[in-house]
Scaffold this motif. Structure first.
Motif, PDB file in Angstrom:
ATOM      1  N   MET A  34      54.403  48.565  39.430  1.00 41.29           N
ATOM      2  CA  MET A  34      53.294  48.825  40.348  1.00 41.29           C
ATOM      3  C   MET A  34      52.820  47.509  40.963  1.00 41.29           C
ATOM      4  O   MET A  34      53.262  46.432  40.557  1.00 41.29           O
ATOM      5  CB  MET A  34      52.156  49.529  39.622  1.00 41.29           C
ATOM      6  N   GLU A  35      51.919  47.616  41.920  1.00 38.21           N
ATOM      7  CA  GLU A  35      51.348  46.463  42.598  1.00 38.21           C
ATOM      8  C   GLU A  35      49.859  46.381  42.293  1.00 38.21           C
ATOM      9  O   GLU A  35      49.199  47.410  42.142  1.00 38.21           O
ATOM     10  CB  GLU A  35      51.497  46.589  44.115  1.00 38.21           C
ATOM     11  N   VAL A  36      49.340  45.162  42.230  1.00 35.07           N
ATOM     12  CA  VAL A  36      47.891  44.996  42.116  1.00 35.07           C
ATOM     13  C   VAL A  36      47.281  45.349  43.463  1.00 35.07           C
ATOM     14  O   VAL A  36      47.701  44.843  44.499  1.00 35.07           O
ATOM     15  CB  VAL A  36      47.515  43.548  41.738  1.00 35.07           C
ATOM     16  N   HIS A  37      46.342  46.254  43.460  1.00 37.92           N
ATOM     17  CA  HIS A  37      45.619  46.621  44.673  1.00 37.92           C
ATOM     18  C   HIS A  37      44.372  45.753  44.810  1.00 37.92           C
ATOM     19  O   HIS A  37      44.169  45.083  45.807  1.00 37.92           O
ATOM     20  CB  HIS A  37      45.252  48.106  44.653  1.00 37.92           C
ATOM     21  N   THR A  38      43.519  45.771  43.768  1.00 39.39           N
ATOM     22  CA  THR A  38      42.285  44.994  43.776  1.00 39.39           C
ATOM     23  C   THR A  38      42.074  44.366  42.407  1.00 39.39           C
ATOM     24  O   THR A  38      42.241  45.030  41.383  1.00 39.39           O
ATOM     25  CB  THR A  38      41.076  45.895  44.095  1.00 39.39           C
ATOM     26  N   ASP A  39      41.722  43.091  42.399  1.00 42.22           N
ATOM     27  CA  ASP A  39      41.358  42.404  41.168  1.00 42.22           C
ATOM     28  C   ASP A  39      40.114  41.584  41.501  1.00 42.22           C
ATOM     29  O   ASP A  39      40.209  40.497  42.069  1.00 42.22           O
ATOM     30  CB  ASP A  39      42.496  41.507  40.679  1.00 42.22           C
ATOM     31  N   ALA A  40      38.960  42.146  41.193  1.00 41.88           N
ATOM     32  CA  ALA A  40      37.701  41.522  41.599  1.00 41.88           C
ATOM     33  C   ALA A  40      36.747  41.413  40.420  1.00 41.88           C
ATOM     34  O   ALA A  40      36.565  42.372  39.661  1.00 41.88           O
ATOM     35  CB  ALA A  40      37.047  42.341  42.710  1.00 41.88           C
ATOM     36  N   ASP A  41      36.125  40.261  40.279  1.00 41.24           N
ATOM     37  CA  ASP A  41      35.085  40.058  39.284  1.00 41.24           C
ATOM     38  C   ASP A  41      33.765  40.490  39.909  1.00 41.24           C
ATOM     39  O   ASP A  41      33.268  39.852  40.831  1.00 41.24           O
ATOM     40  CB  ASP A  41      35.033  38.586  38.880  1.00 41.24           C
ATOM     41  N   LEU A  42      33.214  41.587  39.417  1.00 42.73           N
ATOM     42  CA  LEU A  42      31.958  42.102  39.945  1.00 42.73           C
ATOM     43  C   LEU A  42      30.760  41.548  39.182  1.00 42.73           C
ATOM     44  O   LEU A  42      29.631  41.947  39.434  1.00 42.73           O
ATOM     45  CB  LEU A  42      31.946  43.631  39.899  1.00 42.73           C
TER      46      LEU A  42
ATOM     47  N   TYR B  73      51.720  47.686  33.616  1.00 41.54           N
ATOM     48  CA  TYR B  73      51.768  48.483  34.845  1.00 41.54           C
ATOM     49  C   TYR B  73      52.469  47.774  35.999  1.00 41.54           C
ATOM     50  O   TYR B  73      53.162  48.416  36.800  1.00 41.54           O
ATOM     51  CB  TYR B  73      50.361  48.943  35.241  1.00 41.54           C
ATOM     52  N   VAL B  74      52.321  46.467  36.098  1.00 44.43           N
ATOM     53  CA  VAL B  74      52.980  45.704  37.156  1.00 44.43           C
ATOM     54  C   VAL B  74      54.342  45.199  36.667  1.00 44.43           C
ATOM     55  O   VAL B  74      55.364  45.411  37.305  1.00 44.43           O
ATOM     56  CB  VAL B  74      52.086  44.545  37.654  1.00 44.43           C
ATOM     57  N   GLY B  75      54.350  44.537  35.500  1.00 50.79           N
ATOM     58  CA  GLY B  75      55.568  43.931  34.996  1.00 50.79           C
ATOM     59  C   GLY B  75      56.638  44.906  34.568  1.00 50.79           C
ATOM     60  O   GLY B  75      57.820  44.676  34.816  1.00 50.79           O
ATOM     61  N   LYS B  76      56.253  46.002  33.933  1.00 51.65           N
ATOM     62  CA  LYS B  76      57.247  46.957  33.427  1.00 51.65           C
ATOM     63  C   LYS B  76      57.420  48.171  34.326  1.00 51.65           C
ATOM     64  O   LYS B  76      58.540  48.629  34.545  1.00 51.65           O
ATOM     65  CB  LYS B  76      56.905  47.372  32.002  1.00 51.65           C
ATOM     66  N   LEU B  77      56.315  48.721  34.845  1.00 49.57           N
ATOM     67  CA  LEU B  77      56.431  49.916  35.683  1.00 49.57           C
ATOM     68  C   LEU B  77      56.672  49.588  37.157  1.00 49.57           C
ATOM     69  O   LEU B  77      57.019  50.471  37.926  1.00 49.57           O
ATOM     70  CB  LEU B  77      55.197  50.803  35.550  1.00 49.57           C
TER      71      LEU B  77
ATOM     72  N   ASN C 256      48.519  50.173  42.257  1.00 49.08           N
ATOM     73  CA  ASN C 256      49.034  51.312  43.009  1.00 49.08           C
ATOM     74  C   ASN C 256      50.550  51.288  42.975  1.00 49.08           C
ATOM     75  O   ASN C 256      51.174  50.270  42.695  1.00 49.08           O
ATOM     76  CB  ASN C 256      48.529  51.312  44.457  1.00 49.08           C
ATOM     77  N   VAL C 257      51.137  52.446  43.269  1.00 48.90           N
ATOM     78  CA  VAL C 257      52.586  52.548  43.429  1.00 48.90           C
ATOM     79  C   VAL C 257      52.949  51.757  44.682  1.00 48.90           C
ATOM     80  O   VAL C 257      52.223  51.836  45.688  1.00 48.90           O
ATOM     81  CB  VAL C 257      53.002  54.038  43.555  1.00 48.90           C
ATOM     82  N   PRO C 258      54.033  50.976  44.658  1.00 46.50           N
ATOM     83  CA  PRO C 258      54.401  50.200  45.848  1.00 46.50           C
ATOM     84  C   PRO C 258      54.459  51.070  47.106  1.00 46.50           C
ATOM     85  O   PRO C 258      55.029  52.156  47.092  1.00 46.50           O
ATOM     86  CB  PRO C 258      55.783  49.640  45.500  1.00 46.50           C
TER      87      PRO C 258
END
Length: 139
Positions: free
Chosen positions: A29-37, A23-27, A46-48
């Motif tokens: 997109m941007e990482v919006h949230t990456d959280a360990d809950l 999703y980020v590397g090929k499409l 998300n789309v840039p």
């Protein structure tokens, strides 16, 4: 009560790091949230430029699914029988298509002129279907 926005959608993925690569590397997109809950990794993209709408890249499992159901979802996803769907837009369907072909993305339909615009289909590594379209002006 009135709804005023759609802010998150969800699709299942089998591996969140592989999903990031796609999703980020090929499409792009941007990482919006990456959280360990603790009980799960909350990973959204998300789309840039569009930080208002996120896609949750969720692995089948707790807290949403019990272990038996999660295994069934993984099996169906692997078979291509349970993939979700995303619909994205682009300013140039033919260029986007060529870029994705060059990156080795699984193409399911070539760009086709339709009454609403030009669109084509791709599939992510987990069986989720994605339509990408260059929409005609609405008048």
């Amino acid at each position: 009560m009135t709804m005023n926005a759609l802010t998150r959608s969800q699709i299942y993925v089998l591996d969140q790091n592989e999903a990031l690569d796609f999703y980020v590397g090929k499409l792009g997109m941007e990482v919006h949230t990456d959280a360990d809950l603790g009980f799960m990794r909350w990973l959204t993209v998300n789309v840039p430029g569009d930080r208002q709408r996120e896609i949750l890249l969720e692995t089948p499992g707790p807290p949403r699914l019990d272990p038996k159901t999660a295994e069934q979802v993984r099996e169906l996803l692997t078979k291509g029988a349970m993939g979700g769907s995303l619909f994205l837009t682009t300013d140039d369907a033919h260029k986007t298509y060529a870029d994705l072909v060059a990156k080795g993305v699984d193409i399911t339909d070539e760009p086709t002129d339709r009454p609403y615009g030009i669109d084509f289909g791709i599939r992510d590594p987990f069986g989720n279907h994605i339509r990408i379209g260059q929409m005609h002006e609405q008048g």
